[in-house]
Design a protein around this motif. Structure first.
Motif, mmCIF file in Angstrom:
data_model
loop_
_atom_site.group_PDB
_atom_site.id
_atom_site.type_symbol
_atom_site.label_atom_id
_atom_site.label_comp_id
_atom_site.label_asym_id
_atom_site.label_seq_id
_atom_site.Cartn_x
_atom_site.Cartn_y
_atom_site.Cartn_z
ATOM 1 N N VAL A 172 0.777 -20.806 12.234
ATOM 2 C CA VAL A 172 1.214 -19.752 11.324
ATOM 3 C C VAL A 172 2.498 -20.226 10.656
ATOM 4 O O VAL A 172 3.117 -21.189 11.091
ATOM 5 C CB VAL A 172 1.468 -18.407 12.055
ATOM 6 N N THR A 173 2.890 -19.522 9.616
ATOM 7 C CA THR A 173 4.126 -19.893 8.937
ATOM 8 C C THR A 173 5.319 -19.271 9.649
ATOM 9 O O THR A 173 5.190 -18.246 10.331
ATOM 10 C CB THR A 173 4.119 -19.414 7.474
ATOM 11 N N THR A 174 6.468 -19.879 9.463
ATOM 12 C CA THR A 174 7.686 -19.290 10.011
ATOM 13 C C THR A 174 7.947 -17.950 9.342
ATOM 14 O O THR A 174 8.480 -17.031 9.964
ATOM 15 C CB THR A 174 8.894 -20.228 9.835
ATOM 16 N N ARG A 175 7.532 -17.816 8.094
ATOM 17 C CA ARG A 175 7.691 -16.552 7.385
ATOM 18 C C ARG A 175 6.902 -15.438 8.077
ATOM 19 O O ARG A 175 7.368 -14.306 8.191
ATOM 20 C CB ARG A 175 7.234 -16.716 5.937
ATOM 21 N N ALA A 176 5.689 -15.758 8.544
ATOM 22 C CA ALA A 176 4.871 -14.770 9.261
ATOM 23 C C ALA A 176 5.575 -14.337 10.546
ATOM 24 O O ALA A 176 5.616 -13.141 10.868
ATOM 25 C CB ALA A 176 3.491 -15.342 9.573
ATOM 26 N N ILE A 177 6.135 -15.281 11.260
ATOM 27 C CA ILE A 177 6.837 -14.954 12.503
ATOM 28 C C ILE A 177 8.041 -14.067 12.207
ATOM 29 O O ILE A 177 8.287 -13.079 12.906
ATOM 30 C CB ILE A 177 7.251 -16.240 13.253
ATOM 31 N N ARG A 178 8.781 -14.388 11.157
ATOM 32 C CA ARG A 178 9.928 -13.547 10.779
ATOM 33 C C ARG A 178 9.465 -12.150 10.376
ATOM 34 O O ARG A 178 10.127 -11.153 10.661
ATOM 35 C CB ARG A 178 10.731 -14.201 9.661
ATOM 36 N N PHE A 179 8.309 -12.069 9.723
ATOM 37 C CA PHE A 179 7.750 -10.768 9.354
ATOM 38 C C PHE A 179 7.462 -9.938 10.606
ATOM 39 O O PHE A 179 7.802 -8.752 10.665
ATOM 40 C CB PHE A 179 6.475 -10.942 8.523
ATOM 41 N N TYR A 180 6.830 -10.546 11.618
ATOM 42 C CA TYR A 180 6.545 -9.827 12.855
ATOM 43 C C TYR A 180 7.842 -9.378 13.528
ATOM 44 O O TYR A 180 7.898 -8.311 14.126
ATOM 45 C CB TYR A 180 5.703 -10.675 13.813
ATOM 46 N N GLU A 181 8.871 -10.186 13.401
ATOM 47 C CA GLU A 181 10.175 -9.813 13.933
ATOM 48 C C GLU A 181 10.719 -8.602 13.162
ATOM 49 O O GLU A 181 11.198 -7.633 13.768
ATOM 50 C CB GLU A 181 11.143 -10.986 13.822
ATOM 51 N N ASP A 182 10.625 -8.644 11.830
ATOM 52 C CA ASP A 182 11.084 -7.519 11.009
ATOM 53 C C ASP A 182 10.333 -6.230 11.342
ATOM 54 O O ASP A 182 10.885 -5.135 11.227
ATOM 55 C CB ASP A 182 10.911 -7.812 9.509
ATOM 56 N N GLN A 183 9.081 -6.363 11.751
ATOM 57 C CA GLN A 183 8.255 -5.206 12.112
ATOM 58 C C GLN A 183 8.531 -4.714 13.534
ATOM 59 O O GLN A 183 7.915 -3.755 13.990
ATOM 60 C CB GLN A 183 6.770 -5.550 11.964
ATOM 61 N N GLY A 184 9.435 -5.388 14.243
ATOM 62 C CA GLY A 184 9.798 -4.973 15.588
ATOM 63 C C GLY A 184 8.833 -5.431 16.667
ATOM 64 O O GLY A 184 8.905 -4.967 17.805
ATOM 65 N N LEU A 185 7.952 -6.373 16.332
ATOM 66 C CA LEU A 185 6.971 -6.846 17.305
ATOM 67 C C LEU A 185 7.498 -8.009 18.143
ATOM 68 O O LEU A 185 7.001 -8.255 19.237
ATOM 69 C CB LEU A 185 5.681 -7.252 16.592
ATOM 70 N N LEU A 186 8.470 -8.727 17.611
ATOM 71 C CA LEU A 186 9.116 -9.834 18.329
ATOM 72 C C LEU A 186 10.617 -9.582 18.322
ATOM 73 O O LEU A 186 11.148 -9.068 17.336
ATOM 74 C CB LEU A 186 8.814 -11.177 17.649
#
Length: 153
Positions: free
Chosen positions: A35-49
């Motif tokens: 996955v992209t680092t952007r996707a991981i940051r998105f999941y973080e922004d969504q409170g999942l990580l």
């Protein structure tokens, strides 16, 4: 863990173990799960990580890694991020995993029903497409036969 996080970030170490816990940087997780680092940051922004921070760097632990794997698995079977968030909340709050499993069963049953309905819809559309194609081919066949007859005269 803060000292470990600072040390990992400062040294640029990856997959570092501290007190038996392995930590990862965002690039490692992105590569591991394709996955992209952007996707991981998105999941973080969504409170999942919820990675630890060392300055601007994100330091992910085993829990974050497992959660990322579960997010991606959930998305693959069609769960929304809200449904994944709810499952995580149940898991975090429960001392017993029965409520989480019951909710997961309910979500899976709903997804299964949706997919079965979509499969029926797809079968109907494929049948219609086949019929339309056959009609078009029949029409073209008539035209080319008529065109060939005109050439013969």
């Amino acid at each position: 863990m803060q000292a470990t996080v600072a040390r990992v970030a400062a040294a640029g170490e990856s997959g570092y173990r501290h007190m038996g816990e392995q930590v990862f940087n965002i690039t490692e997780l992105a590569q591991e799960f394709d996955v992209t680092t952007r996707a991981i940051r998105f999941y973080e922004d969504q409170g999942l990580l919820e990675p630890a921070r060392a300055g601007q760097r994100r330091i992910y632990n085993r829990r974050d890694r497992v959660r990322l794997m579960l997010i991606l698995r959930g998305k693959r079977i069609g769960l929304s991020l809200q449904e994944i968030r709810e499952l995580f909340a149940l898991y975090d709050a429960a001392h017993d995993d029965a409520p989480q499993l019951q909710e997961f069963i309910r979500i899976l049953a709903r997804k299964e029903q949706q997919l079965l309905e979509q499969m029926e819809d797809i079968k109907v559309v494929l049948t219609e497409i086949g019929q339309l194609r056959a009609q078009c081919e029949k029409t073209l066949g008539k035209r080319s036969n008529g065109h060939n007859r005109a050439k013969e005269l």
